[in-house]
Design an enzyme around this catalytic site. Structure first.
Site, mmCIF file in Angstrom:
data_model
loop_
_atom_site.group_PDB
_atom_site.id
_atom_site.type_symbol
_atom_site.label_atom_id
_atom_site.label_comp_id
_atom_site.label_asym_id
_atom_site.label_seq_id
_atom_site.Cartn_x
_atom_site.Cartn_y
_atom_site.Cartn_z
ATOM 1 N N ASP A 17 -1.203 -5.625 1.088
ATOM 2 C CA ASP A 17 -0.353 -4.511 0.658
ATOM 3 C C ASP A 17 -0.978 -3.751 -0.509
ATOM 4 O OD1 ASP A 17 1.817 -2.863 0.767
ATOM 5 O OD2 ASP A 17 3.201 -4.238 -0.228
ATOM 6 N N ASN A 65 6.501 -0.691 10.280
ATOM 7 C CA ASN A 65 5.534 0.366 9.948
ATOM 8 C C ASN A 65 5.512 1.494 10.983
ATOM 9 O OD1 ASN A 65 3.100 -1.954 8.501
ATOM 10 N ND2 ASN A 65 4.646 -0.715 7.472
HETATM 11 C C1 IPE Z 1 4.009 -5.181 4.763
HETATM 12 O O1 IPE Z 1 3.741 -4.108 3.904
HETATM 13 C C2 IPE Z 1 3.336 -4.954 6.078
HETATM 14 C C3 IPE Z 1 1.878 -5.021 6.064
HETATM 15 C C4 IPE Z 1 1.158 -5.399 5.049
HETATM 16 C C5 IPE Z 1 1.243 -4.685 7.298
HETATM 17 P P1 IPE Z 1 4.781 -2.909 3.734
HETATM 18 O O2 IPE Z 1 4.226 -2.026 2.690
HETATM 19 O O3 IPE Z 1 5.064 -2.304 5.043
HETATM 20 O O4 IPE Z 1 6.081 -3.689 3.236
HETATM 21 P P2 IPE Z 1 7.331 -3.206 2.390
HETATM 22 O O5 IPE Z 1 7.881 -1.994 3.083
HETATM 23 O O6 IPE Z 1 6.854 -2.874 1.017
HETATM 24 O O7 IPE Z 1 8.259 -4.373 2.379
HETATM 25 C C1 IPE Z 2 -0.572 -1.841 3.327
HETATM 26 O O1 IPE Z 2 -0.645 -0.801 2.408
HETATM 27 C C2 IPE Z 2 -1.035 -1.413 4.708
HETATM 28 C C3 IPE Z 2 0.048 -1.267 5.681
HETATM 29 C C4 IPE Z 2 1.282 -1.598 5.488
HETATM 30 C C5 IPE Z 2 -0.312 -0.729 6.975
HETATM 31 P P1 IPE Z 2 0.541 0.249 2.236
HETATM 32 O O2 IPE Z 2 0.259 1.419 3.112
HETATM 33 O O3 IPE Z 2 1.847 -0.403 2.431
HETATM 34 O O4 IPE Z 2 0.345 0.640 0.714
HETATM 35 P P2 IPE Z 2 1.484 0.886 -0.359
HETATM 36 O O5 IPE Z 2 2.379 -0.306 -0.362
HETATM 37 O O6 IPE Z 2 2.193 2.130 0.050
HETATM 38 O O7 IPE Z 2 0.746 1.033 -1.644
HETATM 39 MG MG MG Z 3 3.157 -1.341 1.212
#
Ligand code: IPE
Ligand code: IPE
Ligand code: MG
Length: 238
Positions: A17, A65
């Site tokens: 993340d 997502n």
């Molecule tokens: C969790 O990250 C999913 C992945 C790392 C693929 P998100 O960024 O989607 O999770 P939330 O929304 O902060 O819980």
């Molecule tokens: C994790 O990074 C990757 C996916 C969930 C696909 P994020 O895209 O969630 O990055 P933040 O949490 O917005 O920084």
């Molecule tokens: Mg995230």
């Protein structure tokens, strides 16, 4: 393979993340963050190989997502195919088997085709296992598993009483994969976000403020060293 760790760590799972925030802080587009995240994946796969960790599961795209803007989803799917193309040689060279968990039916056909080719190509490899969680949601996985068992009952192949925690796990996407020993989440968020809820029952958790694109082998070693100091009691007396 390196000498085994004193406390066995067979399966590491990572909630990768913070790609978006990493990009934002640099005035870059989110996709640049995801691209840098793919590099962190490469480093982590390598680190696991060096540490003798056999199974690595990476949460790459959650069921939730799909609710992101179409453009970001499209770019992530593109990046996934690029990753498969670029890393194919490494997986082959190091004899790492590729597996997926999640509802792949929602992925674009081209992505699905590339994935199944990579999975098929590596099916005999035995040096390590890389599991990509794609279009993955743990609650959805559990419901799919319950449905499969319900079908067995409906078809007279099983009785309701046959269901145990062990054979229920055989209906999950993770069949054949040991439960994770350690789960790492980057970017300072302390939640599981629908990741391996069943399988994580006794996993050790490790959180870091580091954003995923900045995650590297040094920090991986720190997490593993911390894991080495944990006492896993499984409800028994210490
Ligand atoms: C969790 O990250 C999913 C992945 C790392 C693929 P998100 O960024 O989607 O999770 P939330 O929304 O902060 O819980
Ligand atoms: C994790 O990074 C990757 C996916 C969930 C696909 P994020 O895209 O969630 O990055 P933040 O949490 O917005 O920084
Ligand atoms: Mg995230």
């Amino acid at each position: 393979m390196k000498k085994p760790l004193p406390k066995p760590l067979r399966h590491l799972a990572v909630i990768m993340d913070g790609n978006g925030r990493w990009a934002e802080r640099r005035g870059l587009s989110r996709i640049e963050g995801h691209r840098a995240g793919a590099e962190a994946v490469r480093r982590t796969v390598e680190g696991c190989r060096e540490l003798g960790i056999t199974y690595l599961t990476l949460y790459a795209f959650s069921d939730e997502n799909w609710q992101r803007p179409a453009e970001e989803v499209k770019q992530l799917m593109h990046l996934l195919r690029q990753f498969l193309r670029r890393r194919r040689q490494d997986l082959h060279k190091h004899r790492i088997r590729l597996l997926t968990i999640g509802d792949l039916s929602r992925l674009p056909k081209a992505t699905r085709d590339d994935l199944s080719a990579a999975v098929e190509e590596s099916r005999e490899y035995e040096n390590g296992v890389l599991v990509l969680a794609l279009s993955y949601g743990s609650r959805q996985e559990i419901v799919r598993a319950a449905r499969r068992f319900a079908h067995e009952v409906a078809e007279g192949r099983a009785a309701p009483e046959d269901l145990t925690t062990e054979n229920f796990a055989h209906h999950l996407d993770t069949v054949g994969i040991p439960d994770p020993d350690l789960i790492i989440r980057t970017s300072g968020e302390m939640r599981l976000s629908n990741f391996l809820l069943w399988q994580a029952s006794y996993a050790e958790l490790w959180f870091t403020e580091t954003l995923w694109p900045d995650f590297g082998q040094e920090e991986l070693r720190k997490a593993v060293a911390d894991f080495q100091g944990r006492e896993r009691r499984y409800g028994r007396r210490g």
